[in-house]
Design a protein around this motif. Structure first.
Motif, mmCIF file in Angstrom:
data_model
loop_
_atom_site.group_PDB
_atom_site.id
_atom_site.type_symbol
_atom_site.label_atom_id
_atom_site.label_comp_id
_atom_site.label_asym_id
_atom_site.label_seq_id
_atom_site.Cartn_x
_atom_site.Cartn_y
_atom_site.Cartn_z
ATOM 1 N N ARG A 41 33.795 36.418 35.376
ATOM 2 C CA ARG A 41 32.477 35.962 35.986
ATOM 3 C C ARG A 41 32.614 34.613 36.526
ATOM 4 O O ARG A 41 32.088 34.195 37.297
ATOM 5 N N ILE A 42 32.809 33.675 35.188
ATOM 6 C CA ILE A 42 33.004 32.418 35.228
ATOM 7 C C ILE A 42 34.069 31.953 36.229
ATOM 8 O O ILE A 42 33.707 31.044 37.255
ATOM 9 N N ARG A 44 35.100 33.720 38.947
ATOM 10 C CA ARG A 44 34.545 33.998 40.304
ATOM 11 C C ARG A 44 33.505 32.712 40.838
ATOM 12 O O ARG A 44 33.394 32.286 41.839
ATOM 13 N N ASP A 45 32.540 32.402 39.773
ATOM 14 C CA ASP A 45 31.776 31.452 40.122
ATOM 15 C C ASP A 45 32.510 30.165 40.383
ATOM 16 O O ASP A 45 31.914 29.460 41.507
ATOM 17 N N ALA A 49 32.306 28.136 44.100
ATOM 18 C CA ALA A 49 31.473 26.856 44.435
ATOM 19 C C ALA A 49 32.285 25.855 44.936
ATOM 20 O O ALA A 49 33.345 25.628 45.151
#
Length: 66
Positions: A41-42, A44-45, A49
């Motif tokens: 998840r990190i 992908r974020d 960004a």
């Protein structure tokens, strides 16, 4: 004789309680899965960004060995 039966019943009644607790390996696997999901998840974020002007995006991912 009654004492032996009472002690035996105590041990038999304790067995189901022990069975409910997950083993170390089960707890480790669950924690590892949770960490992987969080790391994905990190990642992908971070990929989604926007990057500040004049900087480059991260080079790549860090792979975790099993």
């Amino acid at each position: 004789m009654r004492r032996v039966v009472a002690v035996g019943l105590m041990f038999l009644s304790a067995l189901p309680a022990c069975r409910d607790e997950p083993s170390f390996d089960e707890r480790y696997d669950a924690a590892q899965k949770k960490i992987r999901v969080s790391a994905d998840r990190i990642d992908r974020d971070l990929e989604a960004a926007p990057t500040p002007a004049g900087s480059s995006p991260p080079e790549g991912r860090v792979e975790i060995e099993d």
